[in-house]
Design a protein around this motif. Structure first.
Motif, PDB file in Angstrom:
ATOM      1  N   ARG A 573      -8.804 -38.798 -25.800  1.00  0.00           N
ATOM      2  CA  ARG A 573      -9.225 -39.395 -24.541  1.00  0.00           C
ATOM      3  C   ARG A 573     -10.614 -40.021 -24.678  1.00  0.00           C
ATOM      4  NH1 ARG A 573     -10.082 -36.387 -18.908  1.00  0.00           N
ATOM      5  NH2 ARG A 573     -10.305 -34.597 -20.270  1.00  0.00           N
ATOM      6  N   PHE A 574     -10.823 -41.129 -23.982  1.00  0.00           N
ATOM      7  CA  PHE A 574     -12.083 -41.871 -23.988  1.00  0.00           C
ATOM      8  C   PHE A 574     -12.330 -42.618 -25.299  1.00  0.00           C
ATOM      9  CE2 PHE A 574     -12.936 -38.269 -21.022  1.00  0.00           C
ATOM     10  CZ  PHE A 574     -12.958 -39.011 -19.849  1.00  0.00           C
ATOM     11  N   THR A 575     -11.262 -42.882 -26.085  1.00  0.00           N
ATOM     12  CA  THR A 575     -11.412 -43.812 -27.204  1.00  0.00           C
ATOM     13  C   THR A 575     -11.719 -45.190 -26.626  1.00  0.00           C
ATOM     14  OG1 THR A 575      -9.787 -42.569 -28.479  1.00  0.00           O
ATOM     15  CG2 THR A 575     -10.320 -44.790 -29.243  1.00  0.00           C
ATOM     16  N   PRO A 576     -12.834 -45.828 -27.015  1.00  0.00           N
ATOM     17  CA  PRO A 576     -13.223 -47.088 -26.356  1.00  0.00           C
ATOM     18  C   PRO A 576     -12.284 -48.239 -26.682  1.00  0.00           C
ATOM     19  CG  PRO A 576     -14.715 -46.557 -28.162  1.00  0.00           C
ATOM     20  CD  PRO A 576     -13.828 -45.360 -27.999  1.00  0.00           C
ATOM     21  N   GLN A 580      -8.975 -54.133 -32.316  1.00  0.00           N
ATOM     22  CA  GLN A 580      -7.803 -53.636 -33.028  1.00  0.00           C
ATOM     23  C   GLN A 580      -6.682 -53.275 -32.056  1.00  0.00           C
ATOM     24  OE1 GLN A 580      -8.793 -50.065 -35.149  1.00  0.00           O
ATOM     25  NE2 GLN A 580      -6.677 -49.389 -35.383  1.00  0.00           N
ATOM     26  N   GLY A 581      -7.062 -52.822 -30.889  1.00  0.00           N
ATOM     27  CA  GLY A 581      -6.112 -52.281 -29.928  1.00  0.00           C
ATOM     28  C   GLY A 581      -6.295 -50.777 -29.843  1.00  0.00           C
ATOM     29  N   THR A 582      -6.506 -50.277 -28.642  1.00  0.00           N
ATOM     30  CA  THR A 582      -6.781 -48.861 -28.425  1.00  0.00           C
ATOM     31  C   THR A 582      -5.662 -48.243 -27.609  1.00  0.00           C
ATOM     32  OG1 THR A 582      -9.190 -49.061 -28.562  1.00  0.00           O
ATOM     33  CG2 THR A 582      -8.337 -47.265 -27.218  1.00  0.00           C
ATOM     34  N   LEU A 583      -5.248 -47.071 -28.019  1.00  0.00           N
ATOM     35  CA  LEU A 583      -4.307 -46.288 -27.235  1.00  0.00           C
ATOM     36  C   LEU A 583      -5.106 -45.521 -26.188  1.00  0.00           C
ATOM     37  CD1 LEU A 583      -1.342 -45.395 -26.913  1.00  0.00           C
ATOM     38  CD2 LEU A 583      -1.866 -43.474 -28.414  1.00  0.00           C
ATOM     39  N   VAL A 584      -4.790 -45.751 -24.921  1.00  0.00           N
ATOM     40  CA  VAL A 584      -5.504 -45.106 -23.813  1.00  0.00           C
ATOM     41  C   VAL A 584      -4.554 -44.091 -23.192  1.00  0.00           C
ATOM     42  CG1 VAL A 584      -6.722 -45.461 -21.638  1.00  0.00           C
ATOM     43  CG2 VAL A 584      -6.782 -47.236 -23.402  1.00  0.00           C
ATOM     44  N   TYR A 585      -4.934 -42.818 -23.293  1.00  0.00           N
ATOM     45  CA  TYR A 585      -4.061 -41.756 -22.801  1.00  0.00           C
ATOM     46  C   TYR A 585      -4.898 -40.649 -22.188  1.00  0.00           C
ATOM     47  CZ  TYR A 585      -0.311 -38.272 -22.701  1.00  0.00           C
ATOM     48  OH  TYR A 585       0.622 -37.334 -22.304  1.00  0.00           O
ATOM     49  N   PRO A 586      -4.692 -40.355 -20.908  1.00  0.00           N
ATOM     50  CA  PRO A 586      -3.774 -41.038 -19.997  1.00  0.00           C
ATOM     51  C   PRO A 586      -4.234 -42.461 -19.694  1.00  0.00           C
ATOM     52  CG  PRO A 586      -5.124 -39.470 -18.799  1.00  0.00           C
ATOM     53  CD  PRO A 586      -5.423 -39.258 -20.246  1.00  0.00           C
ATOM     54  N   GLY A 587      -3.253 -43.333 -19.389  1.00  0.00           N
ATOM     55  CA  GLY A 587      -3.570 -44.721 -19.115  1.00  0.00           C
ATOM     56  C   GLY A 587      -4.106 -44.920 -17.715  1.00  0.00           C
ATOM     57  N   ASN A 588      -4.422 -46.183 -17.384  1.00  0.00           N
ATOM     58  CA  ASN A 588      -5.032 -46.454 -16.083  1.00  0.00           C
ATOM     59  C   ASN A 588      -4.045 -46.333 -14.927  1.00  0.00           C
ATOM     60  OD1 ASN A 588      -3.602 -48.768 -16.702  1.00  0.00           O
ATOM     61  ND2 ASN A 588      -5.195 -50.181 -16.021  1.00  0.00           N
TER      62      ASN A 588
END
Length: 792
Positions: A573-576, A580-588
């Motif tokens: 969580r909170f990977t900026p 490259q493309g970031t996996l956001v989990y949980p998403g918005n």
């Protein structure tokens, strides 16, 4: 002389092709640092295919090893979890059954003495045993649910605080009262009789999405009000409707006037609800406009209507409305309006609004304003860009552009004299280098303002330097908690990242511990990330994803998801955001969104509906301030905004759900739950996967996989909870003590709204659900208002 059976060339070719695909994809995954399983199995299938084409029975033995190895690997990765096991073994199991068919085995022979036999018995027996073992494990996993937590809510307090500001049988605000509990004190409906609920009446508004020029996110999200015997609601098409609450017959209807209706830069088109001001002291309830409704419209105005007739209250503002664009910068009609009902506190209206996300760095202000509910006069303004000056801004001056806004629903404690506002971000969401000190302080926070003056009382930030669109989406819930021997006025704030912050609403001090935990670093060039992020002791945030959490309908799209996972940047969580493309989990989409939670002031618990979906965020460099970078040829029609272009910023952003090539989530189900939590101890009491894929899958099978939810729950004193927002078209009732589903009814459209409950003139307790669907989610469109009650 008997003819020699022909080898199963077709089957061998098929197996060979599957092996090539798995070996190629598995090799790519291996290079990316992923599991070697797919490459190994691909090689095993290649050998199986070659042996089949040569007519050798050893093919079945090799395939038996592939099946047995897959079973062992699957149990090691996911244990007895049905859906992840199914995705790993479905193709191999079906193919294995095919290999055992007589018409395949007739073409196989062994060596030496096996040639005289009708079929290759030993390899077939080995394969049969492997398949039986897989079937037994599948059966065991089908009756074992690792995602369910059984439990029972604590007993009711002997002394509890149940609001009496609203008559028990009525619903005067979006959350029933300004405290935002979504709790009805009615007790007629219980777990014992709720199965007898049936439709009492059904009203059609005559308006549903699909009109030319409307934004994709055209949604029915309204929770009606019940005042006297009137049920009052609005539609996304700006119509206000009054119904007889007992019979559902129409009393009056008013289409609100909209300025420049075809030229609005709308990102959303919705109306979550109306607001009600009772007659002030000295005014009779029957006087014209003594009892008022307030309706925010998509052209940036708030209208006052007479409750009894729906006629405009012309003494309010200019001819019955106030213009929210007054003193606003960056005027662009449709780019700002209040999507949520305004808060009414005595004779004050507190109004926030939504600002366009990710269109440009030049957006209007997120100012919070208070207006006189009788005259519409501006009383104070709290500008997050200039938070210390709240006296009305002089005409001719403008508020701070692009400041954090409050688009969701506020909560009010009139006794304490405070309004509590969930706050969003300064746009754009994924780029924060241009944010100033005031913006950084108030973004993604809960703000408490004095009702009388608008001055800041306290602020609690839920995300530091938010780069993930983790704005605070839900109305705070206010209740009194028994903490030891002390009764403490508390505020419970759900967030998109899954935290439930439990605060003392007098000061914003946490009642349950909040720790600062280290966060991933390495923002895009020019930006920064906060070193730590706040995490509550009461958290429904999901655990970090790993490669073995990837899923698919088959092993092929699961492999594709694994490759995609390894190619994205993801450090938890909170990977900026990244190029490259970031996996956001949980998403918005949020663990919690605008529907929020329901709290029980008697048990001091909350009924929650966590959703778990991963998203992908990819920054795209902008060559200039006007070119389309992510919209390209798909520019929206008419005046609709070019979302995610971020004009004026160095990057546009590509946002999407993290899905497989088949369009299903790449992470394994469940994707949605109902969960009960203890607000005093901070413990999760129970949790159950919630909802089916009946309306999401190509084949409408009611498989209970746990699906996302958008729309809040309600609780009743009869120990029931109701929810209609799951992405299958059902309204459900749950035992509030255990979370078990005990009743459901099919809806004719998506129910992405929060239900409500009241007492009719006939003495029956009603449950009302609005089912109109959600454009962005693609749920079934409709125009339905449905009331349920026990038979007379």
């Amino acid at each position: 002389m008997a003819s020699t059976p022909r080898p199963p060339v077709f089957t061998g070719t098929l197996v060979l092709l599957v092996g090539i695909v798995l070996l190629g994809g598995g090799g790519w995954l291996l290079v990316l640092g992923g599991s070697p399983y797919y490459a190994v199995v691909g090689a095993g299938l290649l050998l199986t295919g070659v042996l089949l084409m040569r007519g050798q029975a050893a093919a079945l033995g090799v395939y038996a090893l592939v099946v047995a190895g897959t079973l062992a690997w699957s149990l090691w990765e996911v244990g007895l979890d049905w859906w992840p096991l199914a995705a790993r073994g479905d193709v191999l199991f079906v193919l294995g059954l095919w290999l055992l068919m007589p018409w395949v085995q007739r073409g196989l022979s062994g060596e030496d003495d096996w040639r005289r036999r009708a079929r290759p018995r030993v390899p077939a027996a080995l394969l049969g045993l492997a398949l039986v073992a897989f079937a037994l494990v599948a059966l065991a996993s089908a009756v074992h649910d690792p995602h369910t937590l059984a439990g029972n809510a604590p007993p009711a307090l002997s002394r509890s605080s149940v609001e009496r500001s609203v008559p028990d049988g009525e619903w005067h605000a979006w959350g029933r009262t300004n405290a935002g509990r979504r709790y009805s004190p009615l007790t007629q409906l219980t777990p014992e009789n709720v199965s007898r609920l049936s439709v009492a009446w059904h009203y059609r508004t005559g308006e549903q999405r699909g009109r030319p020029g409307e934004p994709v996110e055209t949604t029915y999200e309204v929770t009606p009000l019940k005042i006297g015997n009137r049920l009052l609601l609005c539609t996304p098409f700006q119509t206000v409707i009054a119904l007889d609450a007992t019979t559902g017959s129409a009393l009056w209807r008013r289409q609100m006037p909209i300025a420049n209706p075809g030229k609005l830069a709308l990102q959303h088109q919705t109306c979550r609800g109306l607001s009600y001001r009772p007659p002030p002291e000295g005014r009779a309830a029957g006087d014209f406009c003594a009892a008022r409704l307030f309706m925010p419209t998509i052209d940036g105005r708030v209208h006052a209507l007479d409750l009894a007739s729906g006629r405009p209250c012309e003494s309010f503002g200019s001819g019955g409305s106030i213009d929210l664009w007054d003193r606003m910068p960056e005027r662009r009609p449709g780019a700002y309006y209040s999507t949520s009902p305004v808060a009414v506190a005595g004779n004050r209206l507190i109004v926030g609004g939504t600002v366009l996300d990710n269109v440009s760095v030049h957006e209007t202000s997120g100012v919070i304003r208070a207006f006189d509910a009788e005259t519409g006069a501006l009383l104070w303004n709290w500008d997050p860009g200039r938070p210390d000056v709240t006296t009305p801004l002089p005409p001719g001056e403008t508020y701070t552009p692009s400041s954090p806004n409050s688009w969701s629903v506020a909560a009010v404690d009139e006794t304490m004299g405070l309004v509590f506002l969930p706050m969003g971000n300064q746009p754009p969401d994924q780029w924060g280098a241009q944010r100033g000190p005031a913006t950084e302080r108030f973004s993604s926070s809960v703000v408490a303002l004095e009702l009388a003056t608008g001055k800041l009382s306290w602020v609690f930030q839920t995300v530091h330097h938010d780069l993930w669109d983790y704005d605070v989406p839900a109305q705070p819930s206010l209740l009194e908690l028994q903490v030891g021997r002390e009764t403490v006025p508390a505020l419970v704030q759900p967030t998109k990242q899954g935290e439930l912050f439990v605060l003392d609403r007098r000061s914003g001090r946490p009642l349950l511990p909040v720790s600062e935990q280290r966060a991933p670093q390495g923002a895009a060039p020019g930006d920064r990330t906060a070193p730590t992020q706040p995490v509550s002791a009461l958290s429904l945030a999901p655990p970090p994803l790993a490669e073995h959490d990837m899923w698919g309908a088959t092993m092929f799209d699961q492999l594709a998801c694994r490759i995609a996972f390894k190619r994205l940047r993801y450090e938890g969580r909170f990977t900026p955001p990244s190029l490259q493309g970031t996996l956001v989990y949980p998403g918005n989409f949020g663990v919690f969104n605008w529907g929020g939670i329901a709290v029980d002031p008697v048990r001091q618990t909350a009924f929650t509906t966590p959703t778990y979906l991963a998203f992908v965020s990819r920054l795209v460099p902008r060559p200039d301030d006007h070119s389309l970078v992510v919209q390209q040829s798909a520019r929206p029609q008419d005046s609709l905004p070019a979302l995610n272009e971020n004009f004026g910023a160095p990057y546009a952003v590509q946002l999407s759900a993290f899905t497989s090539p088949l369009g299903i989530p790449c992470q394994a189900p469940p994707w949605g739950y109902v969960a009960g939590v203890d607000l005093v101890s901070g413990q999760r009491i129970w949790q159950h996967p919630n909802g089916t894929v009946e309306d999401l899958a190509p084949v409408p099978l009611p498989l209970r996989m746990g699906v996302p939810n958008l729309g809040g729950p309600i609780l009743t004193a009869g120990s029931l909870a109701f929810l209609s927002g799951t992405l299958d078209d059902y309204v459900r009732a749950y035992d509030a003590a255990t979370g078990e589903e005990i009743w459901r009814s099919r809806l004719p459209a998506g129910g992405q709204a929060t239900p409500m409950s009241y007492l009719g003139e006939d003495g029956r307790q009603y449950l009302v659900v609005v089912a109109g669907g959600h454009g962005s989610l693609g749920t079934r469109a409709g125009d339905h208002v449905i009331a349920y009650a026990l038979p007379r």
